[in-house]
Enzyme design. Structure first.
Site, mmCIF file in Angstrom:
data_model
loop_
_atom_site.group_PDB
_atom_site.id
_atom_site.type_symbol
_atom_site.label_atom_id
_atom_site.label_comp_id
_atom_site.label_asym_id
_atom_site.label_seq_id
_atom_site.Cartn_x
_atom_site.Cartn_y
_atom_site.Cartn_z
ATOM 1 N N GLY A 84 36.990 89.113 20.592
ATOM 2 C CA GLY A 84 36.228 88.176 21.421
ATOM 3 C C GLY A 84 36.091 86.823 20.746
ATOM 4 O O GLY A 84 36.137 85.775 21.400
ATOM 5 N N ASP A 110 25.100 92.798 15.686
ATOM 6 C CA ASP A 110 26.274 93.567 15.251
ATOM 7 C C ASP A 110 25.883 94.757 14.371
ATOM 8 O O ASP A 110 26.687 95.664 14.154
ATOM 9 C CB ASP A 110 27.251 92.674 14.470
ATOM 10 C CG ASP A 110 28.050 91.765 15.398
ATOM 11 O OD1 ASP A 110 27.857 91.839 16.635
ATOM 12 O OD2 ASP A 110 28.866 90.980 14.887
HETATM 13 C C1 S3P Z 1 30.581 86.310 16.301
HETATM 14 C C2 S3P Z 1 29.457 86.164 17.071
HETATM 15 C C3 S3P Z 1 28.689 87.286 17.634
HETATM 16 C C4 S3P Z 1 29.127 88.620 17.061
HETATM 17 C C5 S3P Z 1 30.603 88.738 16.924
HETATM 18 C C6 S3P Z 1 31.150 87.638 16.019
HETATM 19 C C7 S3P Z 1 31.215 85.103 15.746
HETATM 20 O O1 S3P Z 1 28.807 87.275 19.031
HETATM 21 O O2 S3P Z 1 28.622 89.678 17.857
HETATM 22 O O3 S3P Z 1 30.935 89.994 16.344
HETATM 23 O O4 S3P Z 1 32.011 85.206 14.793
HETATM 24 O O5 S3P Z 1 30.926 84.007 16.247
HETATM 25 P P1 S3P Z 1 27.978 86.235 19.938
HETATM 26 O O6 S3P Z 1 28.950 85.240 20.450
HETATM 27 O O7 S3P Z 1 27.397 87.063 21.029
HETATM 28 O O8 S3P Z 1 26.948 85.575 19.077
#
Ligand code: S3P
Length: 432
Positions: free
Chosen positions: A97, A317
């Site tokens: 993501g 997380d």
């Molecule tokens: C991340 C942000 C978090 C986290 C993900 C990594 C990042 O998500 O859960 O594993 O590296 O910016 P969010 O966008 O919901 O804060």
């Protein structure tokens, strides 16, 4: 390296010794991206070894960035944003993501067409949270289901800064908008609705880019970071599994060396200390604005707690690991304001409930949280649900129980920590 798809854990052997976990995943993604945006050669050591960061590396290579070496030590030769080239095929973000959302912000400002795709899990994750604010800056960006799901198609071009008021506290959204803002005319501001990890602001600020943060508002002007050298500190989200394992396995005492101790990442330590855990943090250095240090943990009896509000946002997380601590604790742990858990690599409210249920622990779920009644977990047949953090949570729970448990779907740990089981075995053999 190949990771088995099914493992057996158990024995409740104490964890002893010292361990280094892989480089932080969030800092690693950003290190690659910021090095690509800089003009000149950056050197990065101990980059995260998992598949997510490998996806960001491959994506940047597809965009024409020269990256040489292995995660242990690599160089990135950046030529500024203008050095990026139209990719000749689809950019595959796999399970990541962060890669997809942050790259969409970078590509929104580039004068070419990009298509971002991912695996089945990533194709179900919400993308309107980046698509809509990027459109407000003038980006032509679309996706399936009216721009809410991947694949995303970005026809990049001129962007204009504006003031964003996102409704979810998300570091990925914030980072996408910062990367768009660095390429936009005028000022871009992001008014944060709640706490989220702040690596982007810290690192870009330390690297001389015009990004500042104050009173929950991030402000960006056009500009770029300078090239840098970075030894990536260990990932606190990976460390959290060993921290919990040491807390709940009698006789344990471990030191996790050289971990990122950014306050927006270590709320899980405060939660565990409130539950009675014996944990010490020893900060020892600072790297591109990121505090780094060692974590010492000794086993201790735990009791239930309540986790709500901003604390839950910055421990999101680590909720699967904290849920395991709650399962072994005395009394009830109540986790609220955590609806974001539903849209992670799995629906973590559902998958945590299911796996703790297998262990004989009573868990009630709500749309935005979980209530876990601690007890005496029993060995079981467990599953990873295509989610690296659920798989590691299952392994830690199974390890702390005398009888053997199995974890199926284990190979998904390759997303963030391919060597997790080997490190757990070394610590429990006491030769770490
Ligand atoms: C991340 C942000 C978090 C986290 C993900 C990594 C990042 O998500 O859960 O594993 O590296 O910016 P969010 O966008 O919901 O804060």
């Amino acid at each position: 390296m190949t990771v088995p798809n099914e493992i057996v854990v158990g024995g409740a052997r104490p964890l002893r010794g010292r361990v280094r976990v892989p480089g932080d995943k969030s800092i690693s993604h950003r290190a690659l991206l910021f090095a690509a945006l800089a003009d000149g050669r950056s050197t990065i050591a101990r980059l995260a070894t998992g598949a997510d960061v490998a996806a960001t590396r491959r994506s940047l290579e597809r965009l024409g960035v020269r990256i040489k070496g292995t995660p242990e030590r690599l160089t990135v030769t950046g030529a500024g944003v203008d050095g990026l080239r139209e990719p000749d095929g689809v950019i595959d973000c796999a399970n990541s993501g962060t890669s997809m959302r942050v790259l969409s912000g970078l590509l929104a400002g580039r004068p070419f067409l990009s298509v971002l795709d991912g695996d089945d899990s990533l194709r179900t994750r919400p993308m309107a949270r980046v698509v809509q604010p990027l459109r407000a800056m003038g980006a032509a960006i679309d996706g399936r289901a009216d721009g809410t799901l991947a694949p995303l198609v970005v026809r990049g071009g001129a962007l204009t800064g504006c003031r964003h008021t996102p409704s979810v506290a998300s570091a990925q959204v914030k980072s996408a908008l910062v990367l768009a803002g660095l390429q936009a005319s005028g000022v871009t501001e992001i008014v944060e609705p709640g706490a989220s990890r702040d690596h982007t602001e810290r690192m870009l600020g330390a690297l001389g880019a015009p990004v500042t943060s104050s009173g929950g508002v991030v402000r960006v002007e056009a500009g770029a970071p300078t090239a840098f050298e970075l030894d990536v500190p260990g990932d606190p989200s990976s460390a959290a599994f060993f921290v919990v394992a040491a807390c709940i396995t009698a006789g344990s005492e471990i030191v996790i060396e050289d971990v990122a101790l950014n306050p927006s990442r270590i709320a899980f330590v405060t939660v565990l200390q409130r539950m009675g855990a014996d944990i010490e943090l020893e900060p020892h250095s600072d790297r591109v604005g990121e505090p780094v240090g060692d974590i010492t943990v000794r086993a201790a009896p735990l009791h239930g707690t309540t986790i709500v509000g901003d604390e839950v946002s910055v421990a999101m997380d680590e909720i699967p690991a904290l849920a395991v601590a709650a399962a072994f604790a005395e009394g009830v742990t109540d986790i609220r304001d955590a609806a974001e858990l539903r849209v992670k690599e799995s629906d973590r409210i559902g998958t945590v409930q299911q796996e703790l249920g297998q262990l004989g622990i009573a868990v009630e779920s709500r749309p935005d949280g979980l209530m876990i009644r601690g007890g005496r977990p029993q060995a079981a047949s467990l599953k990873g649900h295509g989610d690296h953090r659920i798989a590691m949570a299952a392994a830690v729970a199974g390890h702390a129980i005398e009888a053997d448990s199995t974890v199926r779907g284990w190979s998904i740990v390759a997303v963030s920590y391919p060597d997790f089981l080997a490190d757990l075995a070394r610590l429990s053999d006491g030769d770490a």
